[in-house]
Every structure is written in C-alpha cells, then in structure tokens.
Write an enzyme that holds these catalytic residues in place. Structure first.
Site, PDB file in Angstrom:
ATOM      1  N   VAL A 104       1.060 -35.536 -19.770  1.00  0.00           N
ATOM      2  CA  VAL A 104      -0.039 -35.083 -20.617  1.00  0.00           C
ATOM      3  C   VAL A 104      -0.232 -33.596 -20.342  1.00  0.00           C
ATOM      4  O   VAL A 104      -0.365 -33.187 -19.186  1.00  0.00           O
ATOM      5  CB  VAL A 104      -1.333 -35.852 -20.318  1.00  0.00           C
ATOM      6  N   LYS A 105      -0.240 -32.785 -21.399  1.00  0.00           N
ATOM      7  CA  LYS A 105      -0.422 -31.339 -21.242  1.00  0.00           C
ATOM      8  C   LYS A 105      -1.900 -30.985 -21.338  1.00  0.00           C
ATOM      9  O   LYS A 105      -2.571 -31.329 -22.314  1.00  0.00           O
ATOM     10  CB  LYS A 105       0.353 -30.574 -22.321  1.00  0.00           C
ATOM     11  N   ILE A 106      -2.377 -30.283 -20.316  1.00  0.00           N
ATOM     12  CA  ILE A 106      -3.766 -29.821 -20.264  1.00  0.00           C
ATOM     13  C   ILE A 106      -3.756 -28.313 -20.029  1.00  0.00           C
ATOM     14  O   ILE A 106      -3.098 -27.832 -19.103  1.00  0.00           O
ATOM     15  CB  ILE A 106      -4.547 -30.522 -19.134  1.00  0.00           C
ATOM     16  N   LEU A 152       3.102 -34.256 -24.024  1.00  0.00           N
ATOM     17  CA  LEU A 152       2.245 -34.365 -25.205  1.00  0.00           C
ATOM     18  C   LEU A 152       0.902 -33.726 -24.883  1.00  0.00           C
ATOM     19  O   LEU A 152       0.265 -34.068 -23.882  1.00  0.00           O
ATOM     20  CB  LEU A 152       2.055 -35.832 -25.601  1.00  0.00           C
ATOM     21  N   SER A 162       6.381 -30.265 -26.037  1.00  0.00           N
ATOM     22  CA  SER A 162       5.942 -30.211 -27.434  1.00  0.00           C
ATOM     23  C   SER A 162       4.568 -29.569 -27.468  1.00  0.00           C
ATOM     24  O   SER A 162       3.908 -29.412 -26.437  1.00  0.00           O
ATOM     25  CB  SER A 162       5.890 -31.619 -28.037  1.00  0.00           C
TER      26      SER A 162
END
Length: 371
Positions: A139-141, A108, A44
């Site tokens: 977790v998207k970084i 996310l 997402s």
C-alpha cells in the site's frame, strides 16, 4: 537477457517497472518483462491508472457492470485498480516466492485526497490491503506529516507499505523513524516481522528540474557548473542516512527479531532534461539493497546502453555534501527546494487522483446512459 540489467541485479539493485495496465497484463507484456528484462516489482499511481483506463477497452465490461450495480465512483476506482494489482501480484508471485518475499511486489496508492488525514489514510490502507488480499502487495502512503503516523499504524497492523513522495533528507529521517515505530508496534502485537515489508520512495529527477531552473535564473558560471548534480547527490546522501539507521541499536534489535530493511527506492528516474544521458538516474545510483523503479522507456534504455560500472554511491558522500554546500553558496536554498517539491508533489498527486475519479465518473455515467 540484458547484460546491463544482470549487472544491476548483481550489484544488489532491484529493477521495478513504474507502470501497470490491464492491457499490459492481458497481452502478456508484463510477463515478458519479468522473464526477459529482470523486472522484479511494479509501482503504480493514479496517473498511470487514469491513462490505462482512458486508452484501453479492456476496462469497459467491468465499468458497465459497476454502472449497472450503481457503484459509486470512489468504490469503482478501488475495485478497478485492485483487480489489476491483484492480477499483477499473481504474475509476480513466483518472483516473490523465489526471493523469499523481498521482491515480486506490486504497489497500490491510497486515495490521494486523504493525504493530510491520518485516520482516513489508515482506513484506506486497511481497505486496500483487505481488497487485494495478496501478501506481495504494497500500500502506497505519501510521506506527509499526517502520513507518518498512518505509516506506523499500518505497519504495526502487519500491512506492507511503500512510502512515497520523499524529497528531503529530514523527511526521510522521519520516515525511517516511522518505519521503526511501526515495526516495533508489530513486534509488540506478535506479528511475524518477516512477513512485513517496506520501501521508502525517494524522488530523483524532479529535484534536478527544480534546482536547474533556479540555477538558470542565477546564471553565473558557478551556478551553471552545478546544473544536473543536485538530484543524484541528494539520493546518495539519503543512502548514507539509510546506512546510519541500519547501524542504530533499535534497528538492530528489530532486525534480530526478523525485521527486513526498509529499502530505499529511487523513483522518478526517467530523465526530464534531454541534455542529460537518459540512464543517468540508474547508472549513478547503484548500491546494494536499493530498488530503482523505471518507466519502460528508461528500462529499455538501460538494457540497451546503460553505463553500469558497479557501486556509484559509496565513497561519494563527501562530494555529495559539497555539492549541496555549493548550491547554498550560489543562492539555492535546499530547504526551500524540498519544501516546494513536497508541496507540488502532493498537489500533483491530488490532481492525478481527481483526474482518475472524474474520468471514471464520466465512464460510469456513459455506461448507465447506454444501458
């Protein structure tokens, strides 16, 4: 069931969906894709959530509740998106369990506005990891220079990470080093390495968009012959870098301690030029141990008429490097292309985040006014 998607899975390609909304969750459409179309993960981003909130009434009651509580827009965004991601994680939990924690993952993204702030990115990653509270979350970084240390820090604390917005081979090498640094810290801290996962999202179609535009301006026959080739060869060479990292002593030592590979993930795989076959960024990037995250339109196109013909990466490294050399020869600078793409990627990423915040702020204001 789709034979093409079955073939992809047999070749070691994990099929993920690049979309998430509460409508898709509540209506059972995500469950259908998992059961019928071999979807084993979801990504997402702020653009996806902005579209979902704008077009779906299923968020209205939660927005009203947040407005009555006086929740600020930044926290409202976290709560709304975390709700959807937690739900999606639960839908995919059987996939996660069946795959031994390899797939069944839902991503996310951190607040886009902190992409160049290491400490803020780490704080955001910790908050999202705690808020969603599901082992199959990513977790998207973004892979900015400042994001690299945030990636290592988060992994070192046991947070599973999807590294996003990778365009260049040099940056990908830095991401691989950040992954190893983080897993080394996790090991030193006594974390169970088998519980920590990561993917590296290498963007594909945008490379062709940028390079083709430059080739069209050059206009020579040699330039025209190179149209539509840069994105695929760039990704193929990234896979070679992945294999080289896997063969390194540090990687092998951590793998012996339980570390899972950081899988390459092909992102931006929807075709943007209608002159190209609509499944090319899937068909031409098949190799063991990769993820391909697709918008639903591309997913259904692959299921219907994809050209899955086995491994299309191994054995193509020499040709791939030659294409990059040929691009330089006609006047297209690889280094300049990837620099522009990273700058534009971060700008788009931030703009999408701002759109989401502005949209939700308006919805909260409207709810307060109507109360």
């Amino acid at each position: 069931m789709s034979e093409n998607l079955d073939r992809l899975g047999a070749e070691g390609v994990a099929v993920w969906l690049d979309d998430l909304s509460r409508e898709r969750l509540a209506g059972g459409r995500l469950t259908d894709l998992v059961e019928e179309q071999r979807v084993v993960g979801i990504t997402s981003n702020p653009t996806i959530f902005a579209k979902a909130i704008r077009s779906g009434a299923r968020y209205d009651e939660q927005v009203k509740g947040l407005a009555r509580r006086g929740v600020r827009v930044e926290e409202a965004v976290r709560l709304l998106t975390a709700f959807d991601v937690r739900w999606a994680c639960d839908v995919l939990r059987p996939v996660y369990e069946a795959s031994g924690g390899v797939d069944g993952r839902v991503s996310l993204e951190v607040d886009p506005r902190v992409a160049h702030d290491t400490a803020a990115t780490v704080a955001e990653a910790r908050a999202l990891w705690w808020l969603v509270d599901r082992p199959n979350m990513f977790v998207k970084i973004p892979a900015t220079q400042e994001g690299l240390e945030a990636i290592s820090t988060a992994l070192g604390e046991g947070i599973s990470i999807n590294v996003t917005l990778i365009f260049s081979l040099d940056r990908y090498d830095q991401v691989l080093r950040a992954f190893l640094d983080g897993m080394g810290r996790a090991h030193a801290a006594g974390h169970d390495l088998t519980s920590i996962a990561s993917v590296a999202s290498f963007f594909v179609s945008r490379v062709d968009t940028e390079v083709d535009s430059r080739l069209d301006k050059i206009g020579t026959p040699e330039a025209r012959d190179l149209r539509g080739r840069a994105a695929i060869v760039n990704a193929r060479l990234a896979y070679r870098h992945f294999e080289q990292a896997c063969a390194g002593d540090r990687w092998r030592a951590l793998a012996a301690a339980g570390m899972r590979p950081q899988r390459p993930l092909w992102a931006s795989t929807g075709v943007k030029d209608p002159a190209y076959h609509d499944t090319r960024y899937v068909d031409e990037l098949v190799a063991p141990g990769v993820v391909n995250t697709m918008p639903e339109r591309t997913l259904r196109a692959v299921a219907d008429h994809g050209r899955i013909q086995g491994d299309t990466i191994h054995g193509a490294y020499g040709e791939a490097q030659q294409v990059l050399d040929d691009l330089e020869a006609v006047g297209v600078s690889y280094e300049d292309v990837v620099r522009v793409l990273e700058d534009e990627g971060i700008s788009t990423f931030t703009a999408s985040g701002n759109e989401l915040f502005e949209q939700l702020d308006s919805a909260l204001h409207a709810a307060r006014t109507a109360a």
